[in-house]
Design an enzyme around this catalytic site. Sequence first.
Site, PDB file in Angstrom:
ATOM      1  N   LYS A   1      60.064  55.186   4.242  1.00 37.02           N
ATOM      2  CA  LYS A   1      59.136  55.549   3.164  1.00 37.02           C
ATOM      3  C   LYS A   1      59.796  55.234   1.827  1.00 37.02           C
ATOM      4  CE  LYS A   1      57.994  58.638   0.308  1.00 37.02           C
ATOM      5  NZ  LYS A   1      57.501  57.782  -0.783  1.00 37.02           N
TER       6      LYS A   1
ATOM      7  N   GLU B   1      72.125  60.667  -0.191  1.00 35.92           N
ATOM      8  CA  GLU B   1      72.768  59.903  -1.272  1.00 35.92           C
ATOM      9  C   GLU B   1      72.006  60.252  -2.538  1.00 35.92           C
ATOM     10  OE1 GLU B   1      75.403  58.221  -0.978  1.00 35.92           O
ATOM     11  OE2 GLU B   1      75.561  57.518   1.084  1.00 35.92           O
TER      12      GLU B   1
ATOM     13  N   CYS C   1      72.092  55.450  -9.986  1.00 34.74           N
ATOM     14  CA  CYS C   1      72.763  56.691  -9.610  1.00 34.74           C
ATOM     15  C   CYS C   1      74.211  56.666 -10.083  1.00 34.74           C
ATOM     16  CB  CYS C   1      72.712  56.880  -8.104  1.00 34.74           C
ATOM     17  SG  CYS C   1      73.419  55.492  -7.202  1.00 34.74           S
TER      18      CYS C   1
ATOM     19  N   GLU D   1      71.313  64.505 -15.267  1.00 35.55           N
ATOM     20  CA  GLU D   1      71.131  63.065 -15.070  1.00 35.55           C
ATOM     21  C   GLU D   1      69.892  62.622 -15.848  1.00 35.55           C
ATOM     22  OE1 GLU D   1      69.724  61.624 -11.208  1.00 35.55           O
ATOM     23  OE2 GLU D   1      71.251  60.067 -11.293  1.00 35.55           O
TER      24      GLU D   1
HETATM   25  P1  NAD Z   1      63.118  60.963  -5.962  1.00 41.56           P
HETATM   26  O1  NAD Z   1      64.019  61.971  -5.382  1.00 41.56           O
HETATM   27  O2  NAD Z   1      62.028  61.401  -6.863  1.00 41.56           O
HETATM   28  O3  NAD Z   1      62.390  60.103  -4.818  1.00 41.56           O
HETATM   29  C1  NAD Z   1      63.099  59.442  -3.783  1.00 41.56           C
HETATM   30  C2  NAD Z   1      62.181  59.295  -2.583  1.00 41.56           C
HETATM   31  O4  NAD Z   1      61.849  60.589  -2.090  1.00 41.56           O
HETATM   32  C3  NAD Z   1      60.850  58.621  -2.923  1.00 41.56           C
HETATM   33  O5  NAD Z   1      60.476  57.806  -1.823  1.00 41.56           O
HETATM   34  C4  NAD Z   1      59.911  59.796  -3.082  1.00 41.56           C
HETATM   35  O6  NAD Z   1      58.552  59.475  -2.852  1.00 41.56           O
HETATM   36  C5  NAD Z   1      60.438  60.753  -2.033  1.00 41.56           C
HETATM   37  N1  NAD Z   1      60.122  62.165  -2.275  1.00 41.56           N
HETATM   38  C6  NAD Z   1      59.945  62.784  -3.469  1.00 41.56           C
HETATM   39  N2  NAD Z   1      59.649  64.104  -3.272  1.00 41.56           N
HETATM   40  C7  NAD Z   1      59.657  64.300  -1.929  1.00 41.56           C
HETATM   41  C8  NAD Z   1      59.422  65.437  -1.096  1.00 41.56           C
HETATM   42  N3  NAD Z   1      59.131  66.624  -1.586  1.00 41.56           N
HETATM   43  N4  NAD Z   1      59.523  65.275   0.249  1.00 41.56           N
HETATM   44  C9  NAD Z   1      59.823  64.077   0.773  1.00 41.56           C
HETATM   45  N5  NAD Z   1      60.032  62.966   0.026  1.00 41.56           N
HETATM   46  C10 NAD Z   1      59.961  63.073  -1.301  1.00 41.56           C
HETATM   47  O7  NAD Z   1      64.069  59.907  -6.662  1.00 41.56           O
HETATM   48  P2  NAD Z   1      63.645  58.682  -7.539  1.00 41.56           P
HETATM   49  O8  NAD Z   1      63.143  59.199  -8.851  1.00 41.56           O
HETATM   50  O9  NAD Z   1      62.789  57.769  -6.737  1.00 41.56           O
HETATM   51  O10 NAD Z   1      65.059  57.951  -7.721  1.00 41.56           O
HETATM   52  C11 NAD Z   1      65.967  58.291  -8.688  1.00 41.56           C
HETATM   53  C12 NAD Z   1      67.040  59.216  -8.134  1.00 41.56           C
HETATM   54  O11 NAD Z   1      67.670  58.617  -7.015  1.00 41.56           O
HETATM   55  C13 NAD Z   1      68.141  59.469  -9.147  1.00 41.56           C
HETATM   56  O12 NAD Z   1      68.486  60.836  -9.132  1.00 41.56           O
HETATM   57  C14 NAD Z   1      69.296  58.634  -8.624  1.00 41.56           C
HETATM   58  O13 NAD Z   1      70.561  59.086  -9.032  1.00 41.56           O
HETATM   59  C15 NAD Z   1      69.095  58.730  -7.157  1.00 41.56           C
HETATM   60  N6  NAD Z   1      69.767  57.615  -6.469  1.00 41.56           N
HETATM   61  C16 NAD Z   1      70.871  57.868  -5.692  1.00 41.56           C
HETATM   62  C17 NAD Z   1      71.565  56.806  -5.095  1.00 41.56           C
HETATM   63  C18 NAD Z   1      72.820  57.020  -4.279  1.00 41.56           C
HETATM   64  O14 NAD Z   1      73.209  56.111  -3.537  1.00 41.56           O
HETATM   65  N7  NAD Z   1      73.485  58.146  -4.375  1.00 41.56           N
HETATM   66  C19 NAD Z   1      71.096  55.497  -5.283  1.00 41.56           C
HETATM   67  C20 NAD Z   1      69.977  55.292  -6.073  1.00 41.56           C
HETATM   68  C21 NAD Z   1      69.307  56.359  -6.656  1.00 41.56           C
END
Ligand code: NAD
Length: 499
Positions: free
Chosen positions: A185, A260, A294, A393
């Site tokens: 997803k 992650e 990230c 962040e």
């Molecule tokens: P997000 O947490 O909003 O979403 C990530 C994924 O989770 C999306 O597919 C989203 O639709 C899904 N999601 C959101 N709420 C959910 C729920 N309640 N239940 C199940 N799935 C849900 O993150 P984002 O805004 O898409 O991405 C940015 C974040 O990702 C930043 O905090 C960044 O630091 C982090 N990130 C971490 C890494 C790493 O390797 N550590 C890499 C890239 C991004």
Amino acid sequence: MSAQAEFDVREHVTSIIDGEPTGARRPGLDFPIINPASEEPNGVLREADAAEVDAAVRSARQAFETGPWPRMGADQRKAIFRSMHDALHSHREELEYLDSLDTGVPITQVRAMHVERAAYNFEFFGEVLSQDSGEVYTQNPNFLTYATREPAGVGAMMAPWNAPIPLASMRVATCIAFGNTCVLKPSEYTPRSMQRMVEIFHEAGLPPGVVNLVNGRGPVTGTALVAHPEVDMVGFTGGSETGKIIMSEAGKSLKPVLLELGGKSANIIHESANMDRALDGALLGIFSSNGQQCLAGSRILVQRSIAREFIERFVERARKLRIGDPLNAATEIGPLCYENHMKRVLGYADLAREEGAKVLLGGGRPAEFERGWFVEPTAVLAKDNSARVCQEEIFGPFATFLEFHDLDEALMIANESQFGLVAYLWSQDLNVAMRATRELRAGTVWVNTPMFRELRAPFGGCKQSGIGRDGARGSLEFFTEPKTVSIPLADFPMLKMGS
Ligand code: NAD
């Protein structure tokens, strides 16, 4: 000003189940896909509801229980990974175009980082899967005991929007390498390259059902996927707050989670640094990918003795960054991915002022654009590390500076954070480097380099930056279950009961 679409951009994005697009045959909610540079809708995403998620998970379950993937020899699976690698390469330009179009990340940076990396994920994990061997225990002379690693089952793999191709491919490659199947997803904001990527996997020979794709909002599609009883494990790349929700949902059925998550990484510029290189690294660390990374070096800690010169030079360079259409090869800063995210980032500029920080550069929308979710490259000098702009962040082109007196203070500030994803240090002094690398609490420490990724090594965060590690060993351990088998070498006297 923009490079025109050279690729056939599909208007509709739907799920892919059993290797086939579900098309519009199922009822469901439609959402516009919006171009962040023009604010215009340029596609439609059909959200997968719980029933569609169920169909995707059942496909993955069937492929796991009865399909060829978990049963094939490692060489055959490795050959399919090789062919997935080649197929990603041959569709490289199209995938780069789609990632840049949906995310707003400048195409030149997408070209440097996205598809090449995704293809390498399959090349590398193809090697890892073929090298895996078990353990043998012969210490007890009466028994042969060995342990194998078995595929763990069906994975729910979730990815964010900031770098769809490299991050989603990492989730998929690490999961299916060891014989598992999955449902992916991706983010609802950036579904287009994901649809093509999963189609390309099948064109490259991946059997149907091994990778299924569902799209939709997190609380709808994502929640249905994580909660599904036929899902065995969850691999999630995304924000820390979402990670907590996912972990608690997964915990209800004791599904293991690999998380992650986010970061607020310290970038320490010591007075012993090569200042020119530290400057280049600091600019890349916070402004590449529009600051939406990230592992961004978003908290820049500069030693007081060099702070004035370093910050002045940083601001001068940041002022010259070319903001514009992400599809234009000259652009260095594109629009942020979606409107609410832009508003959130701009809100931090207001907050910085309220907290008494000095705004050194930017803090608003660039005046020359009437449309597009652009944010000016921004730099602030915070009062101290307790400020929210130092602790939260922001995930945009927003550098927060702090000054420090000596290495003790730098390390203390760096570690005073709820996050622990990565840390950067710039110093030519070996003693400084050795001490800092020992004391920094982060999953990865980069000395005199921005963002070097070694896939063989563990990657992940401590504290609220995550749980578990991607990498050769970390991925193998998370995505397989050890199974211990003991066989006696000869009949042995057994206690007789009921005789
Ligand atoms: P997000 O947490 O909003 O979403 C990530 C994924 O989770 C999306 O597919 C989203 O639709 C899904 N999601 C959101 N709420 C959910 C729920 N309640 N239940 C199940 N799935 C849900 O993150 P984002 O805004 O898409 O991405 C940015 C974040 O990702 C930043 O905090 C960044 O630091 C982090 N990130 C971490 C890494 C790493 O390797 N550590 C890499 C890239 C991004």
